[in-house]
Design a protein around this motif. Structure first.
Motif, mmCIF file in Angstrom:
data_model
loop_
_atom_site.group_PDB
_atom_site.id
_atom_site.type_symbol
_atom_site.label_atom_id
_atom_site.label_comp_id
_atom_site.label_asym_id
_atom_site.label_seq_id
_atom_site.Cartn_x
_atom_site.Cartn_y
_atom_site.Cartn_z
ATOM 1 N N THR A 8 -2.322 31.350 13.143
ATOM 2 C CA THR A 8 -3.182 30.815 11.893
ATOM 3 C C THR A 8 -3.386 32.157 11.063
ATOM 4 O OG1 THR A 8 -4.888 29.712 10.803
ATOM 5 C CG2 THR A 8 -5.097 30.408 13.025
ATOM 6 N N ASP A 9 -3.863 32.079 9.515
ATOM 7 C CA ASP A 9 -4.437 33.151 8.783
ATOM 8 C C ASP A 9 -5.562 32.555 8.063
ATOM 9 O OD1 ASP A 9 -2.464 33.218 5.897
ATOM 10 O OD2 ASP A 9 -2.893 31.512 7.285
ATOM 11 N N PRO A 10 -6.656 32.101 8.767
ATOM 12 C CA PRO A 10 -7.788 31.520 8.095
ATOM 13 C C PRO A 10 -8.562 32.398 6.990
ATOM 14 C CG PRO A 10 -8.574 31.399 10.371
ATOM 15 C CD PRO A 10 -6.998 32.077 10.189
ATOM 16 N N ILE A 12 -8.888 28.890 3.911
ATOM 17 C CA ILE A 12 -9.684 27.573 3.572
ATOM 18 C C ILE A 12 -8.660 26.456 4.259
ATOM 19 C CG2 ILE A 12 -10.684 26.153 1.826
ATOM 20 C CD1 ILE A 12 -11.833 28.847 0.453
ATOM 21 N N ASP A 13 -7.532 26.475 3.815
ATOM 22 C CA ASP A 13 -6.733 25.389 4.207
ATOM 23 C C ASP A 13 -6.328 25.366 5.477
ATOM 24 O OD1 ASP A 13 -4.926 27.402 3.247
ATOM 25 O OD2 ASP A 13 -3.254 25.938 3.318
ATOM 26 N N ASP A 14 -6.240 26.536 6.078
ATOM 27 C CA ASP A 14 -6.224 26.678 7.600
ATOM 28 C C ASP A 14 -7.309 26.103 8.390
ATOM 29 O OD1 ASP A 14 -5.056 29.258 6.194
ATOM 30 O OD2 ASP A 14 -4.181 29.197 8.203
ATOM 31 N N ALA A 15 -8.538 26.374 7.854
ATOM 32 C CA ALA A 15 -9.523 25.472 8.488
ATOM 33 C C ALA A 15 -9.712 24.212 8.783
ATOM 34 C CB ALA A 15 -10.987 26.013 7.582
ATOM 35 N N GLY A 37 -2.668 37.668 6.814
ATOM 36 C CA GLY A 37 -2.340 36.701 5.628
ATOM 37 C C GLY A 37 -3.114 36.559 4.474
ATOM 38 N N ASN A 38 -3.788 35.401 4.689
ATOM 39 C CA ASN A 38 -4.722 35.163 3.348
ATOM 40 C C ASN A 38 -5.480 36.250 3.041
ATOM 41 O OD1 ASN A 38 -3.776 32.579 2.529
ATOM 42 N ND2 ASN A 38 -4.745 31.728 4.456
ATOM 43 N N VAL A 39 -6.002 36.778 4.333
ATOM 44 C CA VAL A 39 -6.922 37.984 4.467
ATOM 45 C C VAL A 39 -6.394 39.022 5.608
ATOM 46 C CG1 VAL A 39 -8.823 37.332 2.993
ATOM 47 C CG2 VAL A 39 -8.879 36.993 5.437
ATOM 48 N N PRO A 121 2.989 27.201 13.331
ATOM 49 C CA PRO A 121 2.574 28.413 12.435
ATOM 50 C C PRO A 121 2.252 27.967 11.276
ATOM 51 C CG PRO A 121 5.047 28.871 13.368
ATOM 52 C CD PRO A 121 4.348 27.322 13.624
ATOM 53 N N ILE A 122 1.017 28.313 10.731
ATOM 54 C CA ILE A 122 0.357 28.141 9.273
ATOM 55 C C ILE A 122 0.051 29.177 8.642
ATOM 56 C CG2 ILE A 122 -0.214 25.617 10.006
ATOM 57 C CD1 ILE A 122 -2.972 26.685 10.464
ATOM 58 N N GLY A 123 0.930 30.362 8.850
ATOM 59 C CA GLY A 123 0.435 31.507 8.185
ATOM 60 C C GLY A 123 1.780 32.563 8.110
ATOM 61 N N PRO A 124 1.740 33.916 8.017
ATOM 62 C CA PRO A 124 3.063 34.453 7.783
ATOM 63 C C PRO A 124 3.694 34.615 9.357
ATOM 64 C CG PRO A 124 1.414 35.660 6.573
ATOM 65 C CD PRO A 124 0.639 34.526 7.252
ATOM 66 N N PHE A 163 4.028 31.885 -0.051
ATOM 67 C CA PHE A 163 3.329 32.961 0.305
ATOM 68 C C PHE A 163 3.522 33.251 1.925
ATOM 69 C CE2 PHE A 163 -0.144 36.038 0.682
ATOM 70 C CZ PHE A 163 -0.483 36.134 1.944
ATOM 71 N N ASN A 164 3.418 32.416 2.555
ATOM 72 C CA ASN A 164 3.576 32.516 4.215
ATOM 73 C C ASN A 164 5.042 33.306 4.278
ATOM 74 O OD1 ASN A 164 1.381 31.857 4.976
ATOM 75 N ND2 ASN A 164 2.066 29.712 5.355
ATOM 76 N N ILE A 165 6.090 32.820 3.554
ATOM 77 C CA ILE A 165 7.360 33.560 3.923
ATOM 78 C C ILE A 165 7.344 34.803 3.100
ATOM 79 C CG2 ILE A 165 9.898 33.119 3.621
ATOM 80 C CD1 ILE A 165 8.514 31.121 5.420
ATOM 81 N N TYR A 232 -2.234 22.646 2.281
ATOM 82 C CA TYR A 232 -0.925 23.107 2.609
ATOM 83 C C TYR A 232 -0.826 22.812 4.012
ATOM 84 C CZ TYR A 232 -0.202 25.124 -2.109
ATOM 85 O OH TYR A 232 -0.102 25.217 -3.214
ATOM 86 N N ASP A 233 -1.766 23.646 4.991
ATOM 87 C CA ASP A 233 -1.625 23.799 6.252
ATOM 88 C C ASP A 233 -1.785 22.366 7.019
ATOM 89 O OD1 ASP A 233 -2.971 27.082 6.247
ATOM 90 O OD2 ASP A 233 -0.869 26.489 6.113
ATOM 91 N N SER A 234 -2.519 21.641 6.457
ATOM 92 C CA SER A 234 -2.634 20.401 7.115
ATOM 93 C C SER A 234 -1.468 19.357 7.108
ATOM 94 C CB SER A 234 -3.854 19.426 6.337
ATOM 95 O OG SER A 234 -5.203 20.326 6.761
HETATM 96 CA CA CA Z 1 -2.406 29.414 6.381
#
Ligand code: CA
Ligand code: RIB
Length: 318
Positions: A8-10, A12-15, A37-39, A121-124, A163-165, A232-234
């Motif tokens: 994950t790349d928390p 907000i949606d990752d959270a 990722g996000n940051v 996986p929910i980030g890059p 974004f993740n891709i 998205y991630d949910s």
């Molecule tokens: Ca994410």
């Protein structure tokens, strides 16, 4: 309980996705790995530790890749805020990372497990690509990859890339060519099943996690409070909980890595034009009300001590 590892790349949606997974009675989160990722990696890792501390969740956190396999580092701070989780004030961070890289942590957890584990996986996909390239033997211990990423229509960071891709197309290419069963939860799902501020606001006083999501919503730029936020991630977590809510299509999915116009695009051959062997299941729709029910019930139940009975806390003793 289904054993999973979340990368994950928390975010907000990752959270919100992490909360649904950690508190779910059906999922046994073995390990949380973080990726840039996000940051940046320092912030995504810190955010993961903040949430594990908030929940007193006995789940190990391992920091992974700080940059993609190649190409520049992108972030999505404009959507998530400079910290990656602007808007909520966390208490003291008591959790810490395990003393090894995320790839090494994933290898140890996978090779030690008697049952197969699902990768989420929910980030890059940098960490996942490094894992497969460095330790290909782990594939026999993985039953499925269920990821948030890609799109079969349009992108959200360039006209055709999600974004993740886009953040690491070479890594995505490795993962989509892994030969493992793969489920792609793309942008379209969260665009269909948005969550409004009012829906989550009604739960705000239920527990600290609902309050956290409420406060984060005020700062998240992935939608708007009235028409709805794109969680998205949910959508990947909810696929694990209720795949029957999803419409899917097995097809060949190619990752564009070369074109300056479409780099990071997930080219989904839904019609079978090329006649190539499918390498993934594209989720083309989700029942909006079913997703919203799962999401909101998950937040409502996110109280007390989360149970992840076989989480790999032994990693801290390595
Ligand atoms: Ca994410
Ligand atoms: O494009 C949406 C994805 O990018 C989500 O995982 C979000 O957290 C960001 O990482």
């Amino acid at each position: 309980m289904r054993k999973i590892i979340i990368d994950t790349d928390p975010g907000i949606d990752d959270a919100a996705a992490l909360a649904l997974a950690v508190f779910s009675k059906e999922l046994d989160v073995q390990l949380i790995t973080t990726v840039a990722g996000n940051v940046g990696l320092d912030k995504t890792t810190y955010n993961a530790l903040r949430m594990v501390s908030l929940w007193d969740a006995r789940i190990p956190v391992a920091a992974g890749a700080a940059r993609p396999l190649s190409g520049p580092v992108y972030d999505a701070a404009e959507a998530h805020g400079e910290s990656g989780m602007d808007g909520f004030t966390f208490d003291a961070v008591t959790a810490r990372t395990v003393p090894m890289h995320a790839v090494e942590a994933m290898r140890r957890v996978l090779m030690r497990s008697e049952e197969k584990i699902t990768l989420v996986p929910i980030g890059p996909l940098t960490n996942i690509a490094l894992l497969f390239s460095t330790y290909p033997e782990v594939k026999e211990k993985i039953d499925e990859i269920v990821l948030m990423g890609g799109a079969f229509l349009r992108g959200n960071i360039t006209p055709m890339a999600e974004f993740n891709i886009f953040a690491d197309p070479e890594a995505a290419d490795i993962v989509f060519k892994s030969g493992l069963p793969l489920v792609m939860c793309g942008l379209e799902l969260a665009q269909m099943a948005t969550i409004t501020g009012a829906m989550v606001g009604a739960l705000r006083e239920k527990n600290p996690t609902a309050r956290m999501v409420c406060d984060l919503f005020e700062h998240y730029r992935g939608g708007d409070l009235e028409n709805g936020m794109r969680m998205y991630d949910s959508t990947a977590i909810c696929y694990l909980l209720a795949p029957e809510l999803y419409t899917t299509k097995d097809c060949f999915i190619g990752i564009e890595t070369a074109s300056p116009l479409t780099r990071g695009m997930t080219v989904c051959d839904l019609e079978g034009f090329w006649g190539r062997e499918p390498n993934g299941k594209v989720c083309t729709a989700v029942d909006p009300e079913g997703f919203r029910r799962l999401f909101l019930e998950g937040l409502e139940n996110a109280s007390g001590a989360p149970e992840n009975p076989t989480a790999a806390m032994w990693l801290y003793d390595c």
